[in-house]
Design a protein around this motif. Structure first.
Motif, PDB file in Angstrom:
ATOM      1  N   ALA A   1      30.489  30.573  11.487  1.00  0.00           N
ATOM      2  CA  ALA A   1      31.129  30.071  12.790  1.00  0.00           C
ATOM      3  C   ALA A   1      32.113  31.294  14.084  1.00  0.00           C
ATOM      4  CB  ALA A   1      33.124  30.189  12.067  1.00  0.00           C
ATOM      5  N   ILE A   2      31.482  33.080  12.842  1.00  0.00           N
ATOM      6  CA  ILE A   2      32.350  34.361  13.351  1.00  0.00           C
ATOM      7  C   ILE A   2      30.311  34.254  14.462  1.00  0.00           C
ATOM      8  CG2 ILE A   2      31.745  36.814  13.463  1.00  0.00           C
ATOM      9  CD1 ILE A   2      34.882  35.334  12.326  1.00  0.00           C
ATOM     10  N   LEU A   3      29.375  33.702  13.966  1.00  0.00           N
ATOM     11  CA  LEU A   3      27.823  33.744  15.375  1.00  0.00           C
ATOM     12  C   LEU A   3      28.488  33.022  16.627  1.00  0.00           C
ATOM     13  CD1 LEU A   3      25.388  34.423  11.874  1.00  0.00           C
ATOM     14  CD2 LEU A   3      26.188  36.159  13.594  1.00  0.00           C
ATOM     15  N   LEU A   4      28.890  31.992  16.082  1.00  0.00           N
ATOM     16  CA  LEU A   4      28.714  31.400  17.294  1.00  0.00           C
ATOM     17  C   LEU A   4      30.492  31.379  17.684  1.00  0.00           C
ATOM     18  CD1 LEU A   4      28.864  27.283  15.547  1.00  0.00           C
ATOM     19  CD2 LEU A   4      26.810  29.364  17.383  1.00  0.00           C
ATOM     20  N   GLY A   5      30.959  32.774  17.513  1.00  0.00           N
ATOM     21  CA  GLY A   5      31.755  32.929  18.253  1.00  0.00           C
ATOM     22  C   GLY A   5      31.608  34.290  18.983  1.00  0.00           C
TER      23      GLY A   5
ATOM     24  N   PHE B   1      39.090  33.329  17.656  1.00  0.00           N
ATOM     25  CA  PHE B   1      39.346  31.933  16.909  1.00  0.00           C
ATOM     26  C   PHE B   1      40.988  31.647  16.607  1.00  0.00           C
ATOM     27  CE2 PHE B   1      35.491  33.527  15.591  1.00  0.00           C
ATOM     28  CZ  PHE B   1      34.789  32.729  15.574  1.00  0.00           C
ATOM     29  N   PHE B   2      41.362  30.333  17.078  1.00  0.00           N
ATOM     30  CA  PHE B   2      43.224  29.799  17.267  1.00  0.00           C
ATOM     31  C   PHE B   2      43.887  30.738  17.379  1.00  0.00           C
ATOM     32  CE2 PHE B   2      40.303  27.880  13.467  1.00  0.00           C
ATOM     33  CZ  PHE B   2      41.102  26.662  14.296  1.00  0.00           C
ATOM     34  N   GLY B   3      43.931  31.531  18.472  1.00  0.00           N
ATOM     35  CA  GLY B   3      44.711  32.504  19.156  1.00  0.00           C
ATOM     36  C   GLY B   3      44.773  33.804  18.699  1.00  0.00           C
ATOM     37  N   ARG B   4      43.438  33.988  17.393  1.00  0.00           N
ATOM     38  CA  ARG B   4      43.842  35.054  16.824  1.00  0.00           C
ATOM     39  C   ARG B   4      42.239  36.046  16.683  1.00  0.00           C
ATOM     40  NH1 ARG B   4      47.771  34.826  16.738  1.00  0.00           N
ATOM     41  NH2 ARG B   4      49.597  34.683  14.658  1.00  0.00           N
ATOM     42  N   ARG B   5      42.145  37.598  17.107  1.00  0.00           N
ATOM     43  CA  ARG B   5      40.931  38.353  17.493  1.00  0.00           C
ATOM     44  C   ARG B   5      40.183  38.790  15.994  1.00  0.00           C
ATOM     45  NH1 ARG B   5      40.178  43.949  17.327  1.00  0.00           N
ATOM     46  NH2 ARG B   5      42.195  44.424  16.824  1.00  0.00           N
ATOM     47  N   VAL B   6      39.290  38.707  16.223  1.00  0.00           N
ATOM     48  CA  VAL B   6      38.143  38.881  14.515  1.00  0.00           C
ATOM     49  C   VAL B   6      37.986  40.585  15.047  1.00  0.00           C
ATOM     50  CG1 VAL B   6      36.843  38.612  13.748  1.00  0.00           C
ATOM     51  CG2 VAL B   6      37.300  36.651  14.498  1.00  0.00           C
ATOM     52  N   ASP B   7      38.061  41.146  13.632  1.00  0.00           N
ATOM     53  CA  ASP B   7      37.556  42.848  14.265  1.00  0.00           C
ATOM     54  C   ASP B   7      35.905  42.573  14.059  1.00  0.00           C
ATOM     55  OD1 ASP B   7      38.905  45.659  13.575  1.00  0.00           O
ATOM     56  OD2 ASP B   7      37.160  45.987  12.385  1.00  0.00           O
ATOM     57  N   TYR B   8      35.575  43.571  15.205  1.00  0.00           N
ATOM     58  CA  TYR B   8      34.209  43.677  15.107  1.00  0.00           C
ATOM     59  C   TYR B   8      33.207  44.083  14.004  1.00  0.00           C
ATOM     60  CZ  TYR B   8      30.334  46.767  16.622  1.00  0.00           C
ATOM     61  OH  TYR B   8      28.779  46.513  16.277  1.00  0.00           O
ATOM     62  N   SER B   9      34.526  44.746  12.732  1.00  0.00           N
ATOM     63  CA  SER B   9      33.679  44.692  11.393  1.00  0.00           C
ATOM     64  C   SER B   9      33.172  43.465  11.010  1.00  0.00           C
ATOM     65  CB  SER B   9      34.354  45.967  10.631  1.00  0.00           C
ATOM     66  OG  SER B   9      36.038  44.742  10.302  1.00  0.00           O
ATOM     67  N   ILE B  10      34.020  43.035  11.263  1.00  0.00           N
ATOM     68  CA  ILE B  10      33.612  41.063  10.335  1.00  0.00           C
ATOM     69  C   ILE B  10      32.362  40.793  10.891  1.00  0.00           C
ATOM     70  CG2 ILE B  10      34.220  39.043  10.166  1.00  0.00           C
ATOM     71  CD1 ILE B  10      37.599  40.401   9.748  1.00  0.00           C
ATOM     72  N   ILE B  11      32.466  40.496  12.837  1.00  0.00           N
ATOM     73  CA  ILE B  11      31.843  40.014  13.588  1.00  0.00           C
ATOM     74  C   ILE B  11      30.050  40.856  12.733  1.00  0.00           C
ATOM     75  CG2 ILE B  11      30.416  40.003  15.582  1.00  0.00           C
ATOM     76  CD1 ILE B  11      33.521  40.099  16.601  1.00  0.00           C
ATOM     77  N   SER B  12      30.239  42.817  12.328  1.00  0.00           N
ATOM     78  CA  SER B  12      28.857  43.577  11.621  1.00  0.00           C
ATOM     79  C   SER B  12      28.488  42.608  10.495  1.00  0.00           C
ATOM     80  CB  SER B  12      29.606  44.669  11.873  1.00  0.00           C
ATOM     81  OG  SER B  12      28.423  45.669  12.090  1.00  0.00           O
ATOM     82  N   LYS B  13      29.435  42.473   8.977  1.00  0.00           N
ATOM     83  CA  LYS B  13      29.155  41.953   8.250  1.00  0.00           C
ATOM     84  C   LYS B  13      28.202  40.429   9.003  1.00  0.00           C
ATOM     85  CE  LYS B  13      30.696  41.149   3.747  1.00  0.00           C
ATOM     86  NZ  LYS B  13      32.357  41.580   2.889  1.00  0.00           N
ATOM     87  N   ALA B  14      28.867  39.308   9.392  1.00  0.00           N
ATOM     88  CA  ALA B  14      28.741  38.348   9.464  1.00  0.00           C
ATOM     89  C   ALA B  14      26.870  38.533   9.746  1.00  0.00           C
ATOM     90  CB  ALA B  14      29.444  37.775  10.211  1.00  0.00           C
ATOM     91  N   LEU B  15      26.683  39.679  11.391  1.00  0.00           N
ATOM     92  CA  LEU B  15      25.497  39.791  11.188  1.00  0.00           C
ATOM     93  C   LEU B  15      24.489  39.780  10.356  1.00  0.00           C
ATOM     94  CD1 LEU B  15      23.558  39.585  14.385  1.00  0.00           C
ATOM     95  CD2 LEU B  15      24.162  42.116  14.409  1.00  0.00           C
ATOM     96  N   THR B  16      24.923  41.144   9.556  1.00  0.00           N
ATOM     97  CA  THR B  16      24.294  42.161   8.593  1.00  0.00           C
ATOM     98  C   THR B  16      23.357  40.456   7.515  1.00  0.00           C
ATOM     99  OG1 THR B  16      25.262  43.334   8.931  1.00  0.00           O
ATOM    100  CG2 THR B  16      24.334  43.206   6.796  1.00  0.00           C
ATOM    101  N   VAL B  17      24.631  40.080   7.187  1.00  0.00           N
ATOM    102  CA  VAL B  17      24.855  39.063   6.307  1.00  0.00           C
ATOM    103  C   VAL B  17      23.608  37.867   6.513  1.00  0.00           C
ATOM    104  CG1 VAL B  17      25.327  36.511   4.973  1.00  0.00           C
ATOM    105  CG2 VAL B  17      27.214  38.871   5.190  1.00  0.00           C
TER     106      VAL B  17
END
Length: 446
Positions: A319-323, A337-353
């Motif tokens: 979901a994070i990657l699609l977002g 998502f649902f009116g909340r911002r996702v921190d960049y560190s989470i996006i980076s972790k999703a990409l790494t995984v």
């Protein structure tokens, strides 16, 4: 002394060593003569493969579980499934409760790592809830399946089969004891078996954190962003997957075509749910069309949700990657998502995984083309993704693997269960915090 040495390690290293010790113990037990019907015990490599598959709740088997093992051997496998599904740290915590021991902060950190929880706050209470949820769901599923199986077999055997398959499927393990590598194909159109199994797999796949929030929803009237993403993405993947499988297999004479409309619907739905890392099947996997098999590979790679009994890159990562892609296309800086911002560190972790997972699956598939000459590429790719995502579905390759192939697949199962990022942290040098940033540079993309 050994316990102190183990818990002095970083949480990722403790998880890797802990799962490794369980697998080694299970391997030794499965080599005992009393573990197999022929009284010889499993050969060492086959025992190691089976123990890894059970502890990593995968379900890939080099020998048929129902035909090969005695009740003693099957109970060893079931014990490893339960420990592997809930996590050995959860059982260590339960033992500490029974002995009246205090859970140290370091142990709470390890539990947090094993459950993919955001914080150590309330982690002990969550472990207690995990055992409560597990007991209720597995007992309910076991009773229902026992009653259904009792229509076709003796009561004692029905109870044993019912609870074995309830535990196996709730933990998304995929082991079955029906014999003959048949899986649950005899129950393709059976509404009771299908609905019960789908419910067990779904509860095991959404994660204990989400289960806990659903349990408390009547009091709190709120769900976290994590739970909203997990539930929405899981629902979309299951029903979209079921619809596509229904369409693709509708006229396939080897799968859905001969069935009634009810059978077709259940067959498609079950095959859409089981790639979420469950591994049991009601349709014969090798008979599926190539298009369906590729769809299942996609669903397997995504897998279950964080803090669950399943594997894969996880629904939230997907979901994070699609977002992130959606935000880039729309020219927006934030991923929301649902009116909340996702921190960049989470996006980076999703990409790494995701990149580690793709690299691992690609590398294993490439090496399998060398160790398993003459095998169809799709079959090898399917096996590698199934092992990494701890699914357990197979096109029939697992029993035919060479010794090198078995070693490759068991390593992949282990990496998939502990998680690619956890494994990377465990083998990497100790992370050091940096107190500086390099000057920015520009790189052309696309």
């Amino acid at each position: 002394m050994r316990s102190k040495l183990l818990f002095s390690l970083d949480p990722p290293k403790v998880l890797v060593f802990g799962f490794g010790l369980i697998i080694l113990l299970g391997t030794l037990l499965l080599t005992l003569p009393s573990a197999t019907v022929d009284g010889r015990g499993l050969p060492l490599l086959d025992a190691l493969f089976t123990a890894t598959s059970a502890t990593c709740v995968t379900g890939l088997v080099v020998v048929d579980t129902g035909d090969t093992f005695t009740k003693f051997g099957e109970m060893i496998i079931l014990s490893m499934i339960q420990i592997g599904g809930l996590g050995f740290m959860s059982f260590a915590t339960l033992l500490a409760f029974i002995l009246g021991k205090r859970i140290s902060f370091k142990e709470r950190l390890i539990i947090q790592e094993s459950l993919n929880n955001e914080t150590v706050e309330g982690i002990v209470r969550l472990v207690k809830r995990i055992f409560l949820f597990t007991a209720v769901i597995e007992i309910a599923g076991g009773v229902i399946l026992s009653m259904r199986f009792s229509q076709n077999m003796a009561a004692g055997k029905a109870i044993y089969y019912g609870f074995f398959h309830a535990i196996s499927n709730f933990n998304n393990a995929g082991f079955d004891i029906m014999g003959g590598y048949k899986g649950l194909t005899a129950y393709t159109s059976d509404p009771i078996v299908n609905i019960t199994m789908i419910t067990l797999i779904s509860f095991g796949g959404i994660g204990f954190i989400v289960m806990n929030e659903l349990y408390e929803y009547r009091r709190t009237r709120r769900l976290s962003l994590h739970s909203k993403i997990v539930l929405s993405v899981s629902g979309i993947l299951v029903f979209a997957g079921a619809l596509m499988i229904f369409i693709l297999e509708y006229k396939n004479p080897s799968t859905l075509k001969p069935m009634s409309m009810t059978g077709k619907m259940f067959g498609a739905l079950y095959q859409a749910v089981t790639p979420r890392t469950a591994g049991s099947n009601t349709l014969n996997i090798p008979d599926l069309k190539q298009s369906t098999l590729f769809l299942i590979i996609f669903l397997m790679f995504i897998g279950a949700s964080p803090g669950s009994t399943g594997g894969g890159i996880k629904t939230t990562t997907f979901a994070i990657l699609l977002g992130a892609v959606k935000s880039q296309i729309r020219g927006r800086e934030d991923v929301t998502f649902f009116g909340r911002r996702v921190d960049y560190s989470i996006i980076s972790k999703a990409l790494t995984v995701t990149l580690i997972a793709l690299f691992l699956v690609g590398s294993i598939t490439m090496v399998l083309t060398i160790t398993e000459p003459g095998k169809d590429f799709l079959m090898l790719f399917f096996e590698a993704v199934s092992a990494f995502s701890t699914v357990g579905l197979s096109m029939g390759l697992t029993p035919e693997l060479s010794s090198y192939g078995k070693i490759l697949i068991l390593i992949t199962m282990f990496a998939g269960r502990v998680g690619p990022l956890t494994l990377a942290f465990a083998v990497a040098r100790k992370r050091k915090e940096t107190h500086y940033r390099h000057p920015a540079g520009k790189v052309m993309i696309g």
